[in-house]
Design a protein around this motif. Structure first.
Motif, mmCIF file in Angstrom:
data_model
loop_
_atom_site.group_PDB
_atom_site.id
_atom_site.type_symbol
_atom_site.label_atom_id
_atom_site.label_comp_id
_atom_site.label_asym_id
_atom_site.label_seq_id
_atom_site.Cartn_x
_atom_site.Cartn_y
_atom_site.Cartn_z
ATOM 1 N N ASP A 1 0.822 -1.220 0.000
ATOM 2 C CA ASP A 1 0.000 0.000 0.000
ATOM 3 C C ASP A 1 0.860 1.276 0.000
ATOM 4 N N GLN B 1 -4.482 7.999 -4.146
ATOM 5 C CA GLN B 1 -5.250 7.672 -2.938
ATOM 6 C C GLN B 1 -5.139 6.194 -2.597
ATOM 7 N N ARG B 2 -5.075 5.912 -1.298
ATOM 8 C CA ARG B 2 -5.165 4.517 -0.855
ATOM 9 C C ARG B 2 -6.644 4.134 -0.798
ATOM 10 N N LYS B 3 -6.970 2.953 -1.365
ATOM 11 C CA LYS B 3 -8.381 2.503 -1.383
ATOM 12 C C LYS B 3 -8.428 1.011 -1.137
ATOM 13 N N ILE B 4 -9.569 0.542 -0.666
ATOM 14 C CA ILE B 4 -9.758 -0.902 -0.508
ATOM 15 C C ILE B 4 -10.709 -1.376 -1.607
ATOM 16 N N GLY B 5 -10.313 -2.445 -2.288
ATOM 17 C CA GLY B 5 -11.128 -2.970 -3.375
ATOM 18 C C GLY B 5 -12.256 -3.867 -2.874
ATOM 19 N N GLU B 6 -13.066 -4.370 -3.814
ATOM 20 C CA GLU B 6 -14.205 -5.216 -3.444
ATOM 21 C C GLU B 6 -13.763 -6.503 -2.772
ATOM 22 N N PRO C 1 -6.049 -3.916 -0.636
ATOM 23 C CA PRO C 1 -5.775 -2.578 -1.186
ATOM 24 C C PRO C 1 -5.740 -2.582 -2.708
ATOM 25 N N VAL C 2 -6.353 -1.558 -3.307
ATOM 26 C CA VAL C 2 -6.177 -1.286 -4.740
ATOM 27 C C VAL C 2 -4.846 -0.548 -4.811
ATOM 28 N N PRO D 1 -2.201 2.019 -4.859
ATOM 29 C CA PRO D 1 -2.184 3.468 -5.073
ATOM 30 C C PRO D 1 -1.015 3.806 -5.987
#
Ligand SMILES: NC(=O)c1ccc[n+]([C@@H]2O[C@H](COP(=O)([O-])OP(=O)(O)OC[C@H]3O[C@@H](n4cnc5c(N)ncnc54)[C@H](O)[C@@H]3O)[C@@H](O)[C@H]2O)c1
Length: 354
Positions: free
Chosen positions: A185, A251-256, A260-261, A263
């Motif tokens: 991440d 941006q740090r994001k959480i996928g489905e 983490p997706v 960044p």
């Protein structure tokens, strides 16, 4: 902000440190560079001295220069532990397409092992719940486009066919950064620079080496019989882009899937206005005369030789900068003549002093 700039004795690195001191003070900057002798070391010393002078004008900031090798993992780890960087800008690398044909070892050491050490240090910057590195920005290159024929070059294009080891190391950096962004991440942004030029630039690049040769009365070689186009990008545009991008971490994001997706972003940063090599030489010669570096009656025709394409070279570079404009509201814009004028003026002062 505490920031590490690697390659800080280099052309782009030193220009970035200068900009950060002037525009981002108070700031804590650590510069790392091995100050290798790939080209004239006096230019690197000139840049480093200049940075010390500028830093003295900003007492609210600290600028520390460390001479060392990125491939020295213990050194890199020590720096990350001692300074706890918020941002890392990795510009140190073995640059140059042609040199990679005769000196491949330098590329593996600096561009692969060195870059791996930076990634590992970023990864461990989060150990024990520390906030760690919030943005890793690193130099890639337009050379990753190889001999792609579709122009302008877009970051959506396939770039799996490098035509030099240099290009292969830069593409590898993008792949390695992607893996580390996904696994740990780490927000990372890769920048594909397009032929950067300007004052105190790199003597191995055409505008600079042509100037050196013309002054000595030598002949300059124009490759592919002049049928080459380059997207020349002025150093101030590159530095402005870098400054904006540093503050715009993906941006740090959480996928489905609950993971983490990554960044992770890659941008082109180029003038998006390729110039024909013969036009470029014409403007250069006019500006060298204007600066008084060459006499008014210099006979250029007798110092020009049209030769075939070189191994590792590509016929055109042309940046699609749509993504940069969309995300950072910025696009390099300095016209070639303005940039070459600044280079010629700097060249005259630098070499007259010497
Ligand atoms: N200038 C361009 O046109 C251009 C175009 C595309 C990509 N790039 C990339 O941008 C970055 C900066 O380029 P530049 O033009 O400033 O080059 P530069 O050669 O002037 O700067 C690179 C600096 O890195 C240092 N360095 C090299 N290996 C090192 C190592 N192992 N450890 C520590 N320091 C090391 C060198 O001493 C040098 O001062 C590089 O990654 C380059 O590949 C530049």
């Amino acid at each position: 902000m505490t920031i590490l700039v690697t390659g800080s004795a280099g052309f782009i690195g030193s220009s970035l440190v200068e900009r950060l001191l002037i525009a981002e003070s108070p700031i804590r900057i650590v510069g790392l560079d091995s100050v290798n002798d790939y080209y004239d070391i006096t230019i690197k010393e000139y840049r480093l001295n200049r940075l010390q002078q500028i830093a003295a004008q900003y007492p609210e900031s600290t600028y520390t220069f460390i001479k060392g090798n990125l491939a020295d993992k213990a050194l890199v780890n020590r720096l990350f532990t001692d300074y706890r960087f918020d941002v890392v800008v990795n510009l140190a690398a073995q640059a140059g397409v042609r040199y990679s044909i005769t000196n491949p070892d330098a590329y593996i050491e600096s561009n692969l092992i060195g870059f791996y050490n930076i990634l590992e240090a970023c990864r461990h910057s989060y150990d024990n719940g520390q906030s760690g590195v919030q943005h890793l920005v690193y130099a890639s290159s337009s050379s990753v486009y190889g001999s792609n024929t579709k122009v302008p070059y877009s970051t959506d294009d396939k770039v799996d066919n490098p035509v030099s080891l240099y290009a292969a190391t830069k593409k590898s950096n993008e792949l390695m950064a992607h893996a580390y962004s996904k696994l740990y991440d780490i927000p990372s942004t890769g920048l594909r620079f397009f032929t950067v030029y300007g004052p105190a630039g790199r003597p191995d690049m055409a505008y600079f080496s042509f100037t050196n040769k013309l002054i000595k009365g030598d002949t300059i070689q124009i490759f592919n019989y002049g049928n080459c186009k380059r997207d020349f990008t002025y150093i101030d545009d590159i530095v402005e882009g870098l400054q904006r991008i540093i503050h715009g971490a993906p941006q740090r994001k959480i996928g489905e899937d609950g993971l983490p997706v990554p960044p992770y972003k890659v941008y082109n940063i180029g003038n998006s206005n390729p110039e024909n090599l013969l036009d470029f030489v014409q403007i250069l010669q006019e500006e060298l005369i204007r600066a008084g570096i060459l006499p008014e009656d210099y006979n250029f025709e007798s110092h020009k030789q049209l030769v075939p394409m070189q191994l590792g070279d590509v016929p055109i570079t042309y940046a699609d900068t749509t993504a940069l404009e969309r995300d950072f509201n910025f696009k390099p814009h300095t016209p070639l003549r303005d940039g070459l004028r600044k280079f010629a003026e700097w060249y005259k002062i630098f070499y007259m002093k010497k």
